[in-house]
Design a protein around this motif. Structure first.
Motif, PDB file in Angstrom:
ATOM      1  N   UNK A 129       0.828  -1.218   0.000  1.00 52.58           N
ATOM      2  CA  UNK A 129       0.000   0.000   0.000  1.00 52.58           C
ATOM      3  C   UNK A 129       0.855   1.257   0.000  1.00 52.58           C
ATOM      4  N   UNK A 130       1.974   1.225   0.732  1.00 60.24           N
ATOM      5  CA  UNK A 130       2.760   2.452   0.921  1.00 60.24           C
ATOM      6  C   UNK A 130       4.151   2.386   0.288  1.00 60.24           C
ATOM      7  N   UNK A 131       4.484   1.256  -0.339  1.00 56.75           N
ATOM      8  CA  UNK A 131       5.793   1.095  -1.012  1.00 56.75           C
ATOM      9  C   UNK A 131       6.970   1.261  -0.068  1.00 56.75           C
ATOM     10  N   UNK A 132       6.766   0.995   1.198  1.00 58.47           N
ATOM     11  CA  UNK A 132       7.864   1.055   2.170  1.00 58.47           C
ATOM     12  C   UNK A 132       7.435   0.339   3.446  1.00 58.47           C
ATOM     13  N   UNK A 133       8.363  -0.112   4.268  1.00 53.99           N
ATOM     14  CA  UNK A 133       7.987  -0.719   5.541  1.00 53.99           C
ATOM     15  C   UNK A 133       7.651   0.369   6.560  1.00 53.99           C
ATOM     16  N   UNK A 134       6.863   0.047   7.571  1.00 53.20           N
ATOM     17  CA  UNK A 134       6.569   1.029   8.606  1.00 53.20           C
ATOM     18  C   UNK A 134       7.825   1.322   9.435  1.00 53.20           C
ATOM     19  N   UNK A 135       8.151   2.611   9.618  1.00 52.27           N
ATOM     20  CA  UNK A 135       9.341   2.955  10.413  1.00 52.27           C
ATOM     21  C   UNK A 135       8.988   3.091  11.890  1.00 52.27           C
ATOM     22  N   UNK A 136       7.691   3.164  12.179  1.00 53.33           N
ATOM     23  CA  UNK A 136       7.209   3.168  13.568  1.00 53.33           C
ATOM     24  C   UNK A 136       6.213   2.019  13.691  1.00 53.33           C
ATOM     25  N   UNK A 137       6.397   1.176  14.695  1.00 50.23           N
ATOM     26  CA  UNK A 137       5.501   0.029  14.908  1.00 50.23           C
ATOM     27  C   UNK A 137       5.086   0.030  16.371  1.00 50.23           C
ATOM     28  N   UNK A 138       3.782   0.128  16.625  1.00 49.21           N
ATOM     29  CA  UNK A 138       3.283   0.167  18.001  1.00 49.21           C
ATOM     30  C   UNK A 138       2.311  -0.990  18.196  1.00 49.21           C
ATOM     31  N   UNK A 139       2.687  -1.956  19.023  1.00 43.66           N
ATOM     32  CA  UNK A 139       1.829  -3.116  19.277  1.00 43.66           C
ATOM     33  C   UNK A 139       0.971  -2.879  20.501  1.00 43.66           C
ATOM     34  N   UNK A 140      -0.305  -2.557  20.278  1.00 45.24           N
ATOM     35  CA  UNK A 140      -1.269  -2.327  21.361  1.00 45.24           C
ATOM     36  C   UNK A 140      -2.264  -3.473  21.497  1.00 45.24           C
ATOM     37  N   UNK A 141      -2.390  -4.295  20.457  1.00 50.25           N
ATOM     38  CA  UNK A 141      -3.400  -5.362  20.484  1.00 50.25           C
ATOM     39  C   UNK A 141      -3.224  -6.219  21.738  1.00 50.25           C
ATOM     40  N   UNK A 142      -4.317  -6.442  22.448  1.00 50.45           N
ATOM     41  CA  UNK A 142      -4.231  -7.252  23.659  1.00 50.45           C
ATOM     42  C   UNK A 142      -5.597  -7.524  24.232  1.00 50.45           C
ATOM     43  N   UNK A 143      -5.662  -8.480  25.165  1.00 51.98           N
ATOM     44  CA  UNK A 143      -6.930  -8.800  25.820  1.00 51.98           C
ATOM     45  C   UNK A 143      -6.667  -9.364  27.195  1.00 51.98           C
ATOM     46  N   UNK A 144      -7.705  -9.506  27.988  1.00 56.96           N
ATOM     47  CA  UNK A 144      -7.612 -10.145  29.294  1.00 56.96           C
ATOM     48  C   UNK A 144      -8.609 -11.299  29.336  1.00 56.96           C
ATOM     49  N   UNK A 145      -8.266 -12.316  30.073  1.00 60.09           N
ATOM     50  CA  UNK A 145      -9.163 -13.415  30.443  1.00 60.09           C
ATOM     51  C   UNK A 145      -8.886 -13.700  31.923  1.00 60.09           C
ATOM     52  N   UNK A 146      -9.380 -12.804  32.802  1.00 57.49           N
ATOM     53  CA  UNK A 146      -8.998 -12.857  34.212  1.00 57.49           C
ATOM     54  C   UNK A 146      -9.697 -13.984  34.961  1.00 57.49           C
ATOM     55  N   UNK A 147      -8.962 -14.645  35.841  1.00 58.23           N
ATOM     56  CA  UNK A 147      -9.493 -15.697  36.724  1.00 58.23           C
ATOM     57  C   UNK A 147      -8.419 -16.024  37.767  1.00 58.23           C
ATOM     58  N   UNK A 148      -8.833 -16.479  38.913  1.00 60.99           N
ATOM     59  CA  UNK A 148      -7.853 -16.891  39.915  1.00 60.99           C
ATOM     60  C   UNK A 148      -7.086 -18.100  39.402  1.00 60.99           C
ATOM     61  N   UNK A 149      -5.840 -18.209  39.783  1.00 65.94           N
ATOM     62  CA  UNK A 149      -4.977 -19.314  39.348  1.00 65.94           C
ATOM     63  C   UNK A 149      -5.654 -20.655  39.565  1.00 65.94           C
ATOM     64  N   UNK A 150      -6.292 -20.814  40.710  1.00 63.01           N
ATOM     65  CA  UNK A 150      -6.874 -22.129  41.043  1.00 63.01           C
ATOM     66  C   UNK A 150      -8.002 -22.516  40.100  1.00 63.01           C
ATOM     67  N   UNK A 151      -8.520 -21.520  39.375  1.00 59.30           N
ATOM     68  CA  UNK A 151      -9.671 -21.798  38.505  1.00 59.30           C
ATOM     69  C   UNK A 151      -9.392 -21.492  37.037  1.00 59.30           C
ATOM     70  N   UNK A 152      -8.213 -21.029  36.735  1.00 56.71           N
ATOM     71  CA  UNK A 152      -7.969 -20.589  35.352  1.00 56.71           C
ATOM     72  C   UNK A 152      -7.910 -21.772  34.399  1.00 56.71           C
ATOM     73  N   UNK A 153      -8.609 -21.640  33.264  1.00 54.00           N
ATOM     74  CA  UNK A 153      -8.609 -22.722  32.271  1.00 54.00           C
ATOM     75  C   UNK A 153      -7.375 -22.621  31.379  1.00 54.00           C
ATOM     76  N   UNK A 154      -7.032 -23.746  30.768  1.00 53.37           N
ATOM     77  CA  UNK A 154      -5.905 -23.765  29.832  1.00 53.37           C
ATOM     78  C   UNK A 154      -6.186 -22.841  28.657  1.00 53.37           C
TER      79      UNK A 154
END
Ligand SMILES: CCCCCCCCCCCCCC(=O)CC(=O)SCCNC(=O)CCNC(=O)[C@H](O)C(C)(C)COP(=O)(O)OP(=O)(O)OC[C@H]1O[C@@H](n2cnc3c(N)ncnc32)[C@H](O)[C@@H]1OP(=O)(O)O
Ligand SMILES: NC(=O)C1=CN([C@@H]2O[C@H](COP(=O)(O)OP(=O)(O)OC[C@H]3O[C@@H](n4cnc5c(N)ncnc54)[C@H](O)[C@@H]3O)[C@@H](O)[C@H]2O)C=CC1
Length: 294
Positions: free
Chosen positions: A125-150
């Motif tokens: 699209x831009x004929x060049x690589x991005x010179x700035x790359x910011x990785x914000x993608x993320x999520x949570x799946x919160x649970x106590x250790x004793x109950x957290x699923x694989x």
């Protein structure tokens, strides 16, 4: 640009001067030569932002664009990425993007093929690589250790850690093969430094981001590519809406600055790390927390 002798610095901020002091127009310190163009610290940059469809990623996209960058806004949610591009004043999606316009892209950063295609599409699209790359993608799946699923463990690690590995690797490969310098900013979390109840998966992923980024900084410095982590504290975004109010009430009392942060607070730090103002900073972990867990 602040007029000479106005007692204002190159940004238009009042200079600290003794009372009654009047800057002699001929004698004032040389203000940094500044026209509108040089105010734009990223005017020639192409910035790839993942997780650009919401919260911190959207704020980062807006801030980088304000500094003159062209933004490739990527998200799992295509519509959300397009909404961000619309906010930036861009028109396109990768199908019809005119070179240079802000453009939306859809990709699941946890999938190697999707990330490879993403970098191919951005460069096509831009004929060049991005010179700035910011990785914000993320999520949570919160649970106590004793109950957290694989599955809760696997998904959070896949997106928050493997996703940053894949994006950092693909971007670095593109930059190195084209001989371009760059700045890679990975969003970790203060949780990666101190842990948090209910977040064994998330804390591990964010601690891993710090180690990954430090190692990338060691390997890529010779190529003129800087890699830094940003560790936000509690920032008001859809991600934190899910936190039980009683926990939120407790944590606010622990923040020295006494309030939650805004996505723009993180975007300001990211923009600094993206620009040459941080030209000798790599491998750093920058905490944006209001002092929480300093
Ligand atoms: C003394 C309080 C200190 C609070 C410190 C919190 C620091 C967090 C800083 C994080 C900054 C960066 C955030 C970030 O990167 C983005 C995010 O990750 S936002 C999501 C953050 N997630 C959490 O903090 C987890 C919140 N907890 C939950 O979602 C649920 O509790 C959970 C799904 C884990 C379990 O739900 P449930 O079974 O319904 O239990 P309860 O909700 O009723 O909780 C039982 C009990 O445990 C206490 N508790 C839960 N989470 C925390 C926590 N993070 N810190 C401290 N205490 C927690 C909760 O208050 C209950 O206590 P009681 O005394 O029994 O009421
Ligand atoms: N909000 C907070 O308090 C803090 C957030 N962070 C981190 O900041 C980053 C951004 O978080 P927020 O803006 O708060 O969350 P958010 O939920 O508002 O935005 C996250 C974005 O990432 C996208 N996304 C999720 N999985 C994806 C995938 N597999 N591929 C591509 N995109 C995907 C979502 O669609 C969403 O648009 C995350 O990495 C988060 O862990 C870190 C510390 C504090």
């Amino acid at each position: 640009m602040a007029p000479r002798g106005s007692g204002l610095d190159w940004r238009g901020c009042a200079l600290a001067t003794p009372p009654g002091w009047d800057w002699p127009s001929a004698g004032c310190p040389p203000a940094r030569p500044l026209d509108m163009a040089s105010q734009l610290r990223l005017r020639s940059a192409l910035a790839l932002v993942t997780g650009a469809g919401s919260g911190i990623g959207r704020a980062v996209s807006v801030r980088l664009a304000k500094e003159g960058a062209t933004v490739a806004a990527c998200d799992l949610d295509r519509a959300a990425a397009c909404e961000t591009v619309w906010l930036l004043g861009g028109q396109g999606s990768e199908k019809v993007a005119p070179g240079g316009a802000h453009t939306a892209f859809q990709a699941d950063v946890s999938e190697a093929g999707a990330v490879r295609r993403l970098l191919e599409q951005v460069q096509a699209c831009f004929s060049r690589p991005p010179s700035v790359v910011v990785s914000c993608a993320g999520l949570t799946r919160d649970e106590f250790l004793l109950r957290m699923s694989e599955d809760d463990w696997d998904r959070v690690i896949a997106v928050n850690l493997k996703g940053i590995f894949l994006v950092t690797q693909a971007a670095a490969q593109a930059l190195v093969s084209s001989g371009c310098r760059g700045s890679i900013i990975n969003i970790s979390s203060i949780v990666g430094k101190v842990g948090n109840v209910g977040q064994t998966n998330y804390a591990a992923s964010k601690a891993g981001v710090i180690g990954l980024t430090q190692t990338a900084a060691r390997e890529l410095g010779r190529h003129g590519i800087r890699c830094n982590s940003v560790l936000p504290g509690f920032i008001t975004t859809p991600m934190t809406q899910k936190v039980p109010q009683k926990v939120l009430d407790k944590v606010i009392g622990m923040i020295p600055m006494g309030h939650l942060g805004d996505p723009e607070d993180v975007a300001d730090a990211v923009t600094f790390l993206a620009s040459e103002d941080s030209g000798y900073i790599t491998g750093a972990s920058v905490e944006v927390t209001g002092g929480l867990f300093m």
